[in-house]
Enzyme design. Structure first.
Site, PDB file in Angstrom:
ATOM      1  CB  SER A 103      13.681  22.610 -15.679  1.00 13.53           C
ATOM      2  OG  SER A 103      12.915  23.788 -15.866  1.00 13.53           O
ATOM      3  CD  GLU A 107       9.147  12.379 -15.486  1.00 20.09           C
ATOM      4  OE1 GLU A 107       8.380  13.150 -16.072  1.00 20.09           O
ATOM      5  OE2 GLU A 107      10.066  12.777 -14.749  1.00 20.09           O
ATOM      6  CE  LYS A 111      11.712  20.206 -11.791  1.00 21.07           C
ATOM      7  NZ  LYS A 111      10.826  19.438 -10.928  1.00 21.07           N
ATOM      8  CG  HIS A 171      -1.658  -1.263   1.434  1.00 24.43           C
ATOM      9  ND1 HIS A 171      -2.836  -1.601   0.819  1.00 24.43           N
ATOM     10  CD2 HIS A 171      -1.311  -2.328   2.202  1.00 24.43           C
ATOM     11  CE1 HIS A 171      -3.203  -2.820   1.205  1.00 24.43           C
ATOM     12  NE2 HIS A 171      -2.294  -3.288   2.037  1.00 24.43           N
TER      13      HIS A 171
END
Ligand code: ARG
Length: 486
Positions: free
Chosen positions: A305, A318, A311, A184
């Site tokens: 970025s 992804e 970043k 979970h």
């Protein structure tokens, strides 16, 4: 109008290396399909029905299939030995042209099959016109697709194997690194990073099994079914099957030309592989986020970025997670493509190509980039350990300890729940409670309990088959390596 110059883009990363589809070949005949047609095909229809823009990547397998067919025709004396020699010579030349990117693809000739056949006839004359004896594009294209998918399956199995080996290397290297195991997405019990990685080795092992199994059904020969009903010539299908390395022939001519189960099965295998890659991606994305900070990924797999200088984004995982949607979409597309088709061949089937090709390209890229990236993943053991210590991950171990001391498991469960509550109030871990404090919950606790509450103690006790103990992880890794050698 029909003779107007037409160019379409060649989208494939074809085996062919071809670049452009050109204009009408000067040598080509009229743009009427045959004498039966009273007007030429409409220009838009021609472009709409053509598949040469994407099926030219079948060129080399198409030639392989044609040569096997011609050899059989000669053996059966359906064409002469001279015809066969001419066809072989012409095909050699065509293959050279294709490999050199010099073959001129023509939209007039609709697809890869007719393009090659026309060129053959231009090169060798009469013999070229005899090649299509006892054959139809229907059984030809089904054969090509099977040959193509079969080759790609072999390449993908090898890629999966490389990825597995890299994961096994990492699993061995990090067999002792403790991390929290989750259920979970809550800290559940300690595991090792090596054990976690080995879970993916298992998934990819099933994927290889599935591809090998699907390959058996891919590897059957449709040629000989001709358009749909077979042919009147005394053909020898087994001979063609043998030449092309097929394990069997498709036994029903109607099914042979209309079956695309093999493409669906392949895309199902691919989808599942991408589901596995996507799950691993999701974990990596979570783990590299500062909230977790469990791992770092080598900079060459990250991007920055354009606005936020601080970043470093996990773009590769992804994108792989995103690409899984695309391949699952292709699987759905193929299922729907087939579901309402009456027997036998329908032009709908031409729509099987782009999804299958894109599935292959996408999967190949995802597996390759992952196999590289895995070597650049480094755990941050301190962060993993700290997280494992946060969630009372050894509570089950304490219950197991009490069971060893003669308490029934359900009662032990209750006792430990009370101890966890006390530790929570105190703001510490179970291992930080003194023996005295623990004995409040059960008099059966004695000094040896401490060894059950540490992360290492918890791991070491799970040394059975499939368990997370470092010794077992090393054994599992060694066994998996053995398995890959077979
Ligand atoms: N380009 C076609 C395909 O991909 C080849 C078969 C054409 N057959 C036909 N009867 N029109 O399916």
């Amino acid at each position: 109008m029909a003779t107007k110059k037409t160019t379409t883009r060649a989208t494939s990363r074809a085996t062919s290396g071809s670049k452009r589809i050109a204009t009408k070949r000067p040598a080509a005949k009229s743009t009427h399909w045959s004498g039966r047609f009273s007007e030429p095909v409409d220009a838009l229809v021609k472009r709409f029905t053509a598949s040469v823009g994407f099926d030219q990547r079948l060129a080399l397998v198409d030639i392989r299939g044609s040569l096997a067919h011609a050899k059989m025709l000669a053996k059966q004396r359906i064409i002469s030995r001279t015809d066969l020699a001419d066809i072989e010579r012409g095909m050699q030349q065509i293959e050279r042209e294709i490999r050199a990117g010099k073959f001129v693809w023509s939209l007039e000739a609709e697809d890869v099959h007719l393009n090659i056949e026309r060129r053959l006839t231009a090169l060798v004359g009469e013999a070229g016109k005899r090649l299509h004896t006892g054959r139809s594009r229907n059984d030809q294209v089904a054969t090509d697709m099977r040959l193509y998918v079969r080759d790609e399956i072999d390449a993908l199995i090898a890629l999966l194997q490389t990825l597995q080996l890299r994961l096994i290397d990492a699993a061995e290297q990090y067999a002792d690194v403790v991390m929290p195991g989750f259920t979970h997405l809550q800290v559940a019990q300690p595991v090792t990073f090596g054990h976690h990685l080995m879970a993916y080795v298992e998934m990819f092992e099933r994927d290889r099994e599935r591809l090998r199994d699907a390959r058996r059904r891919v590897n059957r020969l449709p040629l000989g079914a001709a358009a749909l009903a077979g042919t009147t010539y005394p053909i020898d299908r087994l001979h063609v099957a043998k030449t092309l390395g097929f394990e069997a022939v498709c036994s029903n001519s109607l099914d042979a030309v209309s079956d695309r189960d093999f493409a669906i099965e392949f895309c199902a295998c691919a989808s599942l592989i991408l589901v596995h890659l996507s799950r691993l991606s999701e974990e990596l994305i979570l783990w590299v986020s500062p909230r977790y900070g469990f791992v770092t990924i080598a900079d060459r797999f990250c991007t920055g970025s354009s606005i936020m200088p601080q970043k470093k984004n996990p773009d590769v995982p992804e994108l792989v997670r995103g690409k899984s949607g695309r391949v699952i979409g292709h699987l759905m597309g193929l299922l729907v493509l087939m579901k309402a088709q009456p027997l036998a061949y329908n032009k709908d089937n031409q729509e099987d190509k782009e999804p299958v090709f894109d599935t292959i390209d996408t999967l190949r890229d995802c597996l390759s980039v992952f196999a590289d990236m895995v070597t650049g993943i480094r755990p941050v053991p301190a962060r993993m350990r700290a997280a494992a210590l946060e969630g009372y991950a050894t509570a089950t171990d304490l219950a197991d300890y009490l069971v060893c001391k003669g308490i029934a498991f359900r009662d032990a469960h209750e006792i430990v729940a009370a101890a966890v509550k006390a530790a929570e109030t105190k703001g510490c871990d179970l291992a930080d409670l003194s023996l005295k404090e623990l004995q409040v919950f059960s008099a059966r606790m004695s000094a040896d309990v401490k060894g059950w509450l540490t992360l290492e103690g918890s791991l070491a006790r799970r040394a059975h088959l499939g368990g997370t103990a470092p010794t077992q992880v090393r054994r599992a890794a060694a066994q998996a390596r053995q398995r890959l050698k077979k």
